[in-house]
Scaffold this motif. Structure first.
Motif, PDB file in Angstrom:
ATOM      1  N   ILE A   1     103.583 -81.448  -2.188  1.00  0.00           N
ATOM      2  CA  ILE A   1     103.579 -81.600  -3.649  1.00  0.00           C
ATOM      3  C   ILE A   1     102.632 -80.569  -4.239  1.00  0.00           C
ATOM      4  N   LEU A   2     103.170 -79.680  -5.049  1.00  0.00           N
ATOM      5  CA  LEU A   2     102.325 -78.747  -5.799  1.00  0.00           C
ATOM      6  C   LEU A   2     101.864 -79.523  -7.017  1.00  0.00           C
ATOM      7  N   GLY A   3     100.558 -79.805  -7.085  1.00  0.00           N
ATOM      8  CA  GLY A   3     100.090 -80.793  -8.057  1.00  0.00           C
ATOM      9  C   GLY A   3      99.156 -80.235  -9.104  1.00  0.00           C
TER      10      GLY A   3
ATOM     11  N   LEU B   1      96.478 -78.152  -4.485  1.00  0.00           N
ATOM     12  CA  LEU B   1      95.824 -77.885  -5.772  1.00  0.00           C
ATOM     13  C   LEU B   1      95.369 -76.430  -5.806  1.00  0.00           C
ATOM     14  N   ALA B   2      95.326 -75.873  -7.018  1.00  0.00           N
ATOM     15  CA  ALA B   2      94.941 -74.461  -7.137  1.00  0.00           C
ATOM     16  C   ALA B   2      93.452 -74.247  -6.900  1.00  0.00           C
ATOM     17  N   GLY B   3      92.652 -75.253  -7.258  1.00  0.00           N
ATOM     18  CA  GLY B   3      91.198 -75.110  -7.124  1.00  0.00           C
ATOM     19  C   GLY B   3      90.539 -74.603  -8.391  1.00  0.00           C
TER      20      GLY B   3
ATOM     21  N   VAL C   1      95.151 -83.262   1.293  1.00  0.00           N
ATOM     22  CA  VAL C   1      95.032 -82.350   0.150  1.00  0.00           C
ATOM     23  C   VAL C   1      94.630 -80.982   0.674  1.00  0.00           C
ATOM     24  N   ARG C   2      95.295 -79.940   0.202  1.00  0.00           N
ATOM     25  CA  ARG C   2      94.844 -78.582   0.497  1.00  0.00           C
ATOM     26  C   ARG C   2      94.539 -77.909  -0.839  1.00  0.00           C
ATOM     27  N   ILE C   3      93.594 -77.009  -0.827  1.00  0.00           N
ATOM     28  CA  ILE C   3      93.165 -76.393  -2.084  1.00  0.00           C
ATOM     29  C   ILE C   3      93.176 -74.879  -1.968  1.00  0.00           C
ATOM     30  N   GLY C   4      93.773 -74.226  -2.989  1.00  0.00           N
ATOM     31  CA  GLY C   4      93.793 -72.762  -3.024  1.00  0.00           C
ATOM     32  C   GLY C   4      95.211 -72.227  -2.963  1.00  0.00           C
ATOM     33  N   GLY C   5      95.359 -70.972  -3.407  1.00  0.00           N
ATOM     34  CA  GLY C   5      96.689 -70.356  -3.447  1.00  0.00           C
ATOM     35  C   GLY C   5      97.265 -70.122  -2.055  1.00  0.00           C
ATOM     36  N   PHE C   6      98.584 -69.812  -2.033  1.00  0.00           N
ATOM     37  CA  PHE C   6      99.279 -69.552  -0.764  1.00  0.00           C
ATOM     38  C   PHE C   6      99.411 -68.062  -0.491  1.00  0.00           C
ATOM     39  N   GLY C   7      99.121 -67.246  -1.506  1.00  0.00           N
ATOM     40  CA  GLY C   7      99.352 -65.820  -1.367  1.00  0.00           C
ATOM     41  C   GLY C   7     100.760 -65.457  -1.812  1.00  0.00           C
ATOM     42  N   GLY C   8     101.175 -65.997  -2.948  1.00  0.00           N
ATOM     43  CA  GLY C   8     102.484 -65.652  -3.516  1.00  0.00           C
ATOM     44  C   GLY C   8     103.625 -66.385  -2.835  1.00  0.00           C
ATOM     45  N   PRO C   9     104.870 -66.060  -3.263  1.00  0.00           N
ATOM     46  CA  PRO C   9     106.058 -66.751  -2.751  1.00  0.00           C
ATOM     47  C   PRO C   9     106.214 -66.641  -1.240  1.00  0.00           C
TER      48      PRO C   9
ATOM     49  N   THR D   1     103.681 -79.283 -10.906  1.00  0.00           N
ATOM     50  CA  THR D   1     102.585 -78.604 -11.602  1.00  0.00           C
ATOM     51  C   THR D   1     102.757 -78.743 -13.108  1.00  0.00           C
ATOM     52  N   HIS D   2     101.707 -78.347 -13.805  1.00  0.00           N
ATOM     53  CA  HIS D   2     101.725 -78.394 -15.269  1.00  0.00           C
ATOM     54  C   HIS D   2     102.830 -77.469 -15.789  1.00  0.00           C
ATOM     55  N   PRO D   3     103.519 -77.866 -16.877  1.00  0.00           N
ATOM     56  CA  PRO D   3     104.633 -77.044 -17.370  1.00  0.00           C
ATOM     57  C   PRO D   3     104.242 -75.610 -17.747  1.00  0.00           C
ATOM     58  N   PHE D   4     102.937 -75.359 -17.963  1.00  0.00           N
ATOM     59  CA  PHE D   4     102.521 -73.999 -18.305  1.00  0.00           C
ATOM     60  C   PHE D   4     102.015 -73.223 -17.082  1.00  0.00           C
ATOM     61  N   ALA D   5     102.044 -73.835 -15.917  1.00  0.00           N
ATOM     62  CA  ALA D   5     101.636 -73.117 -14.697  1.00  0.00           C
ATOM     63  C   ALA D   5     102.876 -72.390 -14.170  1.00  0.00           C
ATOM     64  N   GLU D   6     103.112 -71.203 -14.722  1.00  0.00           N
ATOM     65  CA  GLU D   6     104.391 -70.522 -14.485  1.00  0.00           C
ATOM     66  C   GLU D   6     104.474 -69.849 -13.133  1.00  0.00           C
ATOM     67  N   ARG D   7     103.355 -69.233 -12.721  1.00  0.00           N
ATOM     68  CA  ARG D   7     103.444 -68.405 -11.506  1.00  0.00           C
ATOM     69  C   ARG D   7     103.713 -69.245 -10.268  1.00  0.00           C
ATOM     70  N   ILE D   8     103.069 -70.408 -10.184  1.00  0.00           N
ATOM     71  CA  ILE D   8     103.272 -71.232  -9.004  1.00  0.00           C
ATOM     72  C   ILE D   8     104.706 -71.809  -9.009  1.00  0.00           C
ATOM     73  N   SER D   9     105.258 -72.037 -10.194  1.00  0.00           N
ATOM     74  CA  SER D   9     106.645 -72.535 -10.256  1.00  0.00           C
ATOM     75  C   SER D   9     107.631 -71.440  -9.827  1.00  0.00           C
ATOM     76  N   ILE D  10     107.309 -70.202 -10.166  1.00  0.00           N
ATOM     77  CA  ILE D  10     108.149 -69.082  -9.702  1.00  0.00           C
ATOM     78  C   ILE D  10     108.060 -69.003  -8.172  1.00  0.00           C
ATOM     79  N   SER D  11     106.844 -69.137  -7.646  1.00  0.00           N
ATOM     80  CA  SER D  11     106.657 -69.115  -6.187  1.00  0.00           C
ATOM     81  C   SER D  11     107.473 -70.224  -5.532  1.00  0.00           C
ATOM     82  N   ALA D  12     107.428 -71.419  -6.120  1.00  0.00           N
ATOM     83  CA  ALA D  12     108.147 -72.564  -5.539  1.00  0.00           C
ATOM     84  C   ALA D  12     109.643 -72.259  -5.471  1.00  0.00           C
TER      85      ALA D  12
ATOM     86  N   ARG E   1      90.956 -73.482 -20.259  1.00  0.00           N
ATOM     87  CA  ARG E   1      89.924 -72.428 -20.229  1.00  0.00           C
ATOM     88  C   ARG E   1      90.497 -71.028 -20.134  1.00  0.00           C
ATOM     89  N   GLN E   2      91.725 -70.935 -19.599  1.00  0.00           N
ATOM     90  CA  GLN E   2      92.171 -69.628 -19.123  1.00  0.00           C
ATOM     91  C   GLN E   2      92.608 -68.645 -20.202  1.00  0.00           C
ATOM     92  N   GLN E   3      92.919 -69.148 -21.399  1.00  0.00           N
ATOM     93  CA  GLN E   3      93.457 -68.241 -22.419  1.00  0.00           C
ATOM     94  C   GLN E   3      92.575 -68.157 -23.666  1.00  0.00           C
TER      95      GLN E   3
HETATM   96  P1  NAP Z   1      99.644 -70.439 -12.297  1.00  0.00           P
HETATM   97  O1  NAP Z   1      99.250 -69.388 -13.264  1.00  0.00           O
HETATM   98  O2  NAP Z   1     101.051 -70.819 -12.195  1.00  0.00           O
HETATM   99  O3  NAP Z   1      99.156 -70.063 -10.838  1.00  0.00           O
HETATM  100  C1  NAP Z   1      98.360 -68.957 -10.516  1.00  0.00           C
HETATM  101  C2  NAP Z   1      98.168 -68.941  -9.019  1.00  0.00           C
HETATM  102  O4  NAP Z   1      97.340 -70.033  -8.615  1.00  0.00           O
HETATM  103  C3  NAP Z   1      99.464 -69.135  -8.254  1.00  0.00           C
HETATM  104  O5  NAP Z   1     100.150 -67.915  -8.124  1.00  0.00           O
HETATM  105  C4  NAP Z   1      98.967 -69.707  -6.939  1.00  0.00           C
HETATM  106  O6  NAP Z   1      98.381 -68.716  -6.133  1.00  0.00           O
HETATM  107  C5  NAP Z   1      97.834 -70.593  -7.400  1.00  0.00           C
HETATM  108  N1  NAP Z   1      98.258 -71.980  -7.668  1.00  0.00           N
HETATM  109  C6  NAP Z   1      98.597 -72.552  -8.843  1.00  0.00           C
HETATM  110  N2  NAP Z   1      98.878 -73.848  -8.695  1.00  0.00           N
HETATM  111  C7  NAP Z   1      98.713 -74.113  -7.373  1.00  0.00           C
HETATM  112  C8  NAP Z   1      98.844 -75.287  -6.609  1.00  0.00           C
HETATM  113  N3  NAP Z   1      99.181 -76.486  -7.148  1.00  0.00           N
HETATM  114  N4  NAP Z   1      98.589 -75.189  -5.260  1.00  0.00           N
HETATM  115  C9  NAP Z   1      98.231 -74.004  -4.698  1.00  0.00           C
HETATM  116  N5  NAP Z   1      98.096 -72.872  -5.393  1.00  0.00           N
HETATM  117  C10 NAP Z   1      98.321 -72.925  -6.713  1.00  0.00           C
HETATM  118  O7  NAP Z   1      98.804 -71.785 -12.543  1.00  0.00           O
HETATM  119  P2  NAP Z   1      97.650 -72.140 -13.586  1.00  0.00           P
HETATM  120  O8  NAP Z   1      98.215 -72.185 -14.954  1.00  0.00           O
HETATM  121  O9  NAP Z   1      96.471 -71.292 -13.263  1.00  0.00           O
HETATM  122  O10 NAP Z   1      97.358 -73.644 -13.139  1.00  0.00           O
HETATM  123  C11 NAP Z   1      96.702 -73.914 -11.916  1.00  0.00           C
HETATM  124  C12 NAP Z   1      96.861 -75.375 -11.564  1.00  0.00           C
HETATM  125  O11 NAP Z   1      96.286 -76.181 -12.577  1.00  0.00           O
HETATM  126  C13 NAP Z   1      98.310 -75.811 -11.398  1.00  0.00           C
HETATM  127  O12 NAP Z   1      98.437 -76.422 -10.139  1.00  0.00           O
HETATM  128  C14 NAP Z   1      98.569 -76.765 -12.541  1.00  0.00           C
HETATM  129  O13 NAP Z   1      99.356 -77.876 -12.170  1.00  0.00           O
HETATM  130  C15 NAP Z   1      97.170 -77.186 -12.966  1.00  0.00           C
HETATM  131  N6  NAP Z   1      97.087 -77.311 -14.433  1.00  0.00           N
HETATM  132  C16 NAP Z   1      97.406 -76.266 -15.228  1.00  0.00           C
HETATM  133  C17 NAP Z   1      97.339 -76.392 -16.604  1.00  0.00           C
HETATM  134  C18 NAP Z   1      97.739 -75.258 -17.519  1.00  0.00           C
HETATM  135  O14 NAP Z   1      97.714 -75.452 -18.729  1.00  0.00           O
HETATM  136  N7  NAP Z   1      98.145 -74.100 -17.004  1.00  0.00           N
HETATM  137  C19 NAP Z   1      96.933 -77.612 -17.167  1.00  0.00           C
HETATM  138  C20 NAP Z   1      96.611 -78.680 -16.318  1.00  0.00           C
HETATM  139  C21 NAP Z   1      96.681 -78.508 -14.959  1.00  0.00           C
HETATM  140  P3  NAP Z   1      99.206 -67.971  -4.961  1.00  0.00           P
HETATM  141  O15 NAP Z   1     100.137 -67.046  -5.654  1.00  0.00           O
HETATM  142  O16 NAP Z   1      98.152 -67.293  -4.172  1.00  0.00           O
HETATM  143  O17 NAP Z   1      99.939 -69.024  -4.173  1.00  0.00           O
END
Ligand code: NAP
Length: 249
Positions: free
Chosen positions: A5-7, A30-32, A44-52, A71-82, A135-137
């Motif tokens: 589960i990508l969570g 989790l992304a961490g 639970v594992r934490i951290g990216g996978f290194g892309g698709p 994952t969150h609907p705005f977490a686009e990159r990890i959804s593309i990877s999935a 925080r990210q934007q």
């Molecule tokens: P993102 O831009 O889609 O992801 C960036 C990179 O972080 C991905 O390419 C992947 O690295 C790694 N990553 C993201 N989610 C991961 C997961 N669940 N497990 C392992 N690696 C993950 O994501 P983001 O917007 O930074 O969000 C990061 C996490 O926070 C997501 O899991 C999401 O569910 C959660 N979250 C996000 C938001 C939001 O508004 N964006 C809000 C609440 C919670 P690699 O390419 O190295 O695999």
């Protein structure tokens, strides 16, 4: 049967508990990003996978039966990877994304397609915005020296940030009365949010409506992988989809 589960969402945690209770071997990923995340049951594992390609390798090595993108609907990159990893490996993909919010009666929404657009609109029209965008934007707002910003996020944000700001650190869920009080105390003149959906943070929209403050709402990105995934909007449907994928393997 094994589920990955990508969570990073409440739905991801709930699904981990439900599948574990049904006897699945569940790993949540989790992304961490958050310093002290709420952890799901199971592994639970934490951290990216290194892309698709890294995710695809992980699916094969761990003999994953079903990959759930919760994952969150705005977490686009990890959804593309999935989506790409599912395509490359043939592992079943379930995409669980909560429904988007729609404007309630009396709510004034100003919808935009990106955070850059939101920031430009805020600079043109408002002086005391309330940012609930994570925080990210925040950098999009950093050059606005005139706005008086109220920023709410889970962990301390990093620069660049708008110079005139108050940062409130907290994590939902939130109540309408408390949201109204916060918005009144800081005399905010608009709310800025992503269309995350879900009940836990909906109270801010009701509070903004009660105080007649407009909402700058960033629309969701298109869901990557809609063509390959079984797309569901709630945990019950995700459990059923995972079971079906497990049976047909
Ligand atoms: P993102 O831009 O889609 O992801 C960036 C990179 O972080 C991905 O390419 C992947 O690295 C790694 N990553 C993201 N989610 C991961 C997961 N669940 N497990 C392992 N690696 C993950 O994501 P983001 O917007 O930074 O969000 C990061 C996490 O926070 C997501 O899991 C999401 O569910 C959660 N979250 C996000 C938001 C939001 O508004 N964006 C809000 C609440 C919670 P690699 O390419 O190295 O695999």
């Amino acid at each position: 049967m094994r589920a990955l589960i990508l969570g990073g969402t409440a739905e991801g945690r709930e699904l981990a508990a439900r599948l574990t209770a049904e006897g699945w071997a569940v790993t949540s990923s989790l992304a961490g990003r958050v310093a002290a995340p709420r952890l799901p049951v199971g592994r639970v594992r934490i951290g990216g996978f290194g892309g698709p390609a890294g995710l695809a390798r992980h699916l094969v090595e761990e003999d994953v039966t079903v990959l759930v993108d919760a994952t969150h609907p705005f977490a686009e990159r990890i959804s593309i990877s999935a989506a790409e990893a599912a395509r490359a490996t043939g592992v079943a993909l379930v995409a669980l994304h909560r429904p988007a919010w729609t404007p309630g009666r009396g709510e004034e929404w100003l919808e935009v397609d990106s955070m850059a657009e939101a920031a430009a609109l805020v600079r043109r029209r408002f002086r005391a915005p309330f940012l609930t965008i994570g925080r990210q934007q925040l950098a999009h707002f950093a050059e606005d020296a005139e706005g008086r910003y109220l920023i709410r996020c889970v962990d301390e944000p990093e620069p660049p940030l708008p110079p005139n700001r108050t940062v409130v650190l907290s994590r939902g869920p939130y109540e309408v009365a408390a949201e109204r009080k916060l918005m009144r105390d800081y005399a905010v003149d608009c709310l800025v949010t992503k269309n995350s959906g879900g009940a836990a943070t909906h109270a801010k929209l009701e509070a903004a409506r009660d105080l007649r403050k407009p909402v700058v709402m960033v629309r969701r990105p298109r869901l990557p992988g809609a063509d390959i995934a079984v797309v569901v909007e709630d945990v019950d449907s995700a459990v059923r989809a995972a079971r079906r994928a497990g049976w047909t393997r």
